[in-house]
Enzyme design. Structure first.
Site, mmCIF file in Angstrom:
data_model
loop_
_atom_site.group_PDB
_atom_site.id
_atom_site.type_symbol
_atom_site.label_atom_id
_atom_site.label_comp_id
_atom_site.label_asym_id
_atom_site.label_seq_id
_atom_site.Cartn_x
_atom_site.Cartn_y
_atom_site.Cartn_z
ATOM 1 N N LYS A 136 0.604 -1.022 -0.101
ATOM 2 C CA LYS A 136 0.196 -0.712 0.181
ATOM 3 C C LYS A 136 1.370 1.858 -0.200
ATOM 4 C CE LYS A 136 -3.556 -2.582 0.117
ATOM 5 N NZ LYS A 136 -3.048 -3.287 0.260
HETATM 6 N N1 T4K Z 1 -10.062 -5.101 1.422
HETATM 7 C C1 T4K Z 1 -9.375 -5.009 0.260
HETATM 8 C C2 T4K Z 1 -9.966 -4.256 -1.042
HETATM 9 C C3 T4K Z 1 -8.104 -5.409 -0.450
HETATM 10 O O1 T4K Z 1 -7.538 -5.213 -1.412
HETATM 11 C C4 T4K Z 1 -7.101 -5.860 0.510
HETATM 12 C C5 T4K Z 1 -5.824 -5.970 0.364
HETATM 13 C C6 T4K Z 1 -8.110 -6.022 2.108
HETATM 14 C C7 T4K Z 1 -9.186 -5.902 2.254
HETATM 15 C C8 T4K Z 1 -6.732 -6.613 3.491
HETATM 16 O O2 T4K Z 1 -5.874 -5.640 3.641
HETATM 17 P P1 T4K Z 1 -4.966 -6.848 4.175
HETATM 18 O O3 T4K Z 1 -4.947 -7.762 5.633
HETATM 19 O O4 T4K Z 1 -3.640 -7.613 2.856
HETATM 20 O O5 T4K Z 1 -3.796 -5.208 5.734
HETATM 21 C C9 T4K Z 1 -2.244 -8.167 -2.132
HETATM 22 C C10 T4K Z 1 -2.281 -8.139 -0.408
HETATM 23 O O6 T4K Z 1 -1.390 -9.063 0.115
HETATM 24 C C11 T4K Z 1 -3.328 -7.595 -0.098
HETATM 25 O O7 T4K Z 1 -3.149 -6.466 0.801
HETATM 26 C C12 T4K Z 1 -3.933 -6.404 -1.114
HETATM 27 N N2 T4K Z 1 -5.326 -6.532 -0.619
HETATM 28 C C13 T4K Z 1 -4.461 -7.321 -2.701
HETATM 29 C C14 T4K Z 1 -4.796 -6.499 -3.159
HETATM 30 O O8 T4K Z 1 -2.962 -7.222 -2.783
HETATM 31 P P2 T4K Z 1 -1.010 -10.199 -2.824
HETATM 32 O O9 T4K Z 1 -1.231 -11.615 -3.475
HETATM 33 O O10 T4K Z 1 -1.405 -10.156 -4.614
HETATM 34 O O11 T4K Z 1 0.657 -10.132 -2.571
HETATM 35 P P3 T4K Z 1 1.402 -10.400 -3.124
HETATM 36 O O12 T4K Z 1 2.373 -10.669 -1.936
HETATM 37 O O13 T4K Z 1 1.519 -11.600 -4.282
HETATM 38 O O14 T4K Z 1 2.557 -8.746 -3.479
HETATM 39 C C15 T4K Z 1 2.269 -7.931 -4.334
HETATM 40 C C16 T4K Z 1 4.307 -7.922 -5.366
HETATM 41 O O15 T4K Z 1 3.924 -6.711 -4.239
HETATM 42 C C17 T4K Z 1 5.012 -9.717 -5.059
HETATM 43 O O16 T4K Z 1 4.326 -9.916 -6.501
HETATM 44 C C18 T4K Z 1 6.302 -8.990 -5.031
HETATM 45 C C19 T4K Z 1 5.686 -7.363 -4.052
HETATM 46 N N3 T4K Z 1 5.849 -7.389 -2.786
HETATM 47 C C20 T4K Z 1 5.061 -7.794 -2.159
HETATM 48 C C21 T4K Z 1 5.315 -7.770 -0.547
HETATM 49 C C22 T4K Z 1 4.514 -8.794 0.377
HETATM 50 C C23 T4K Z 1 6.934 -6.853 -2.230
HETATM 51 O O17 T4K Z 1 7.506 -6.508 -3.412
HETATM 52 N N4 T4K Z 1 6.989 -6.519 -0.855
HETATM 53 C C24 T4K Z 1 6.628 -7.353 -0.110
HETATM 54 O O18 T4K Z 1 6.756 -7.514 1.239
HETATM 55 O O19 T4K Z 1 -1.974 -9.575 -2.431
#
Ligand code: T4K
Length: 363
Positions: free
Chosen positions: A182
């Site tokens: 975020k």
């Molecule tokens: N409501 C809505 C509408 C939401 O979109 C979300 C979360 C929530 C509620 C709940 O909020 P939280 O409980 O998560 O605070 C991501 C996020 O994990 C998620 O927070 C977010 N929405 C959602 C839209 O996207 P993924 O599975 O796509 O994340 P991830 O880990 O694949 O990250 C995307 C890219 O970011 C990775 O390819 C690499 C990069 N990355 C990611 C992380 C975690 C980094 O470079 N470093 C990192 O530490 O879900």
């Protein structure tokens, strides 16, 4: 290293370390420590908020909002969202009822809400999708007319506003996310923003097992606390928030400029206020074309992401299917291009060039 859809905005390590030294000296790691309180105060100042309660993640923030409003029954929400919106509703023993979306704003279509209201409906939970402000006036009018609560899933909305008023200030409670991906991040984290001091105090008790100041149990609470280590990261990152926001807007506008000659591409429509430009979604003519673009980008080291795919009303292992044709259709054709702090103009140009090439060849 590939360029992923997102990357955390991180303050210089020395600045985080400096704050962590204090944590080590005090030995206070959690339980509403001084950095958590400082973070809440500084976020309120920066975004002009009242009644902000920081919590351990955005999903818990939604659950806490439902708990604080004591909702039992049906909650009308959007079909075009991340699964967390739905799981939070379900974990609070409420039933999600899916409303279809406007296929261009990608937000809940207010004209379709009233038809879904039943005697069991207790609240509306719209999502400001990709930070794009919902039609807050129409939603408020419906809620008032039917005596419903409004909880905004404002996970994407830090930094978005309408006429200078933060999007986090709309609804009975707004629940936001401070996850790594975020605009403002504490690693994991989130927050509730309440529209009354009464709800604010209640949310603070819920966050801390339901204790009041005297440590009596006065609420049905749980553990929603943020640690001092996460707050240190948040405080350091907050100093760069304006810079991050401005950079995001510049890169967003650059993408738009580079892609807008392509008449077959559709961009999210912004009807009101100013979003925070936290994502760059592109809507393609067909899923086949999207898959081709995704493949070509990935082969070139760029990893876009299909947010949100599929439409959450189709996750039949966890919800009863309720048709939402607009959401189901757009979910198949939407792709978020890499966009983050410091992505580099040359990467934006390269990504746009690839998208334009693939789309042009396919016409
Ligand atoms: N409501 C809505 C509408 C939401 O979109 C979300 C979360 C929530 C509620 C709940 O909020 P939280 O409980 O998560 O605070 C991501 C996020 O994990 C998620 O927070 C977010 N929405 C959602 C839209 O996207 P993924 O599975 O796509 O994340 P991830 O880990 O694949 O990250 C995307 C890219 O970011 C990775 O390819 C690499 C990069 N990355 C990611 C992380 C975690 C980094 O470079 N470093 C990192 O530490 O879900």
């Amino acid at each position: 290293m590939p360029i992923f859809v997102s990357q955390p905005s991180l303050a210089p390590l020395e600045e985080v370390t400096e704050l962590l030294k204090g944590v080590w000296q005090r030995g206070i790691l959690t339980h509403n420590g001084p950095l958590v309180q400082q973070f809440e105060n500084e976020v309120c100042k920066k975004l002009n908020l009242n009644n902000f309660v920081v919590v351990s993640n955005g999903t818990i923030a939604i659950q806490m909002a439902i708990k604080a409003l004591e909702l039992e029954g049906e909650i009308i929400t959007t079909a075009f969202t991340w699964i967390a919106t739905v799981s939070a509703i379900k974990w609070e023993h409420c039933t999600p009822v899916f409303c279809d979306v406007d296929p261009e704003t990608l937000n809940i279509d207010p004209t379709k809400i009233e038809a879904l209201i039943t005697p069991r409906t207790k609240a509306i939970m719209p999502v400001h999708v990709f930070g794009n402000p919902c039609d807050v006036d129409a939603i408020e009018a419906i809620a008032k007319k039917h005596n419903l609560k409004v909880i905004y899933d404002a996970a994407h909305a830090v930094g978005s506003h309408i006429n200078g008023k933060s999007l986090l200030e709309f609804g009975d409670i707004a629940a936001t996310s401070l996850h790594a991906t975020k605009l403002l991040n504490t690693g994991e984290g989130g927050g509730c923003i309440a529209n009354s001091t009464e709800l604010y105090e209640k949310l603070k008790r819920i966050r801390f097992f339901g204790h009041d100041d005297a440590k009596d149990i006065v609420e049905d609470g749980f553990n929603g606390k943020l640690t001092e280590v996460h707050a240190a990261l948040g405080l350091a990152n907050l100093k760069y928030f304006d810079e991050v926001l401005a950079d995001r807007k510049n890169k967003y506008l650059l993408y738009k400029n580079l892609l807008s000659n392509n008449e077959t591409l559709v961009f999210q429509r912004i009807d009101r206020g100013e979003p925070n430009y936290s994502y760059f979604p592109v809507i393609f003519k067909s899923e086949e074309l999207l898959l081709q673009v995704e493949k070509t980008l990935t082969e070139n080291g760029f990893v876009p992401r299909r947010y949100f795919y599929p439409s959450v009303n189709t996750f039949t292992k966890v919800v009863n299917y309720q048709p939402c044709p607009q959401s189901e259709n757009v979910a198949k054709r939407i792709l978020c291009l890499p966009l983050f702090w410091n992505i580099g103009e040359e990467n934006v140009r390269k990504i746009a060039e690839i998208v334009n090439e693939v789309v042009t060849i396919s016409v």
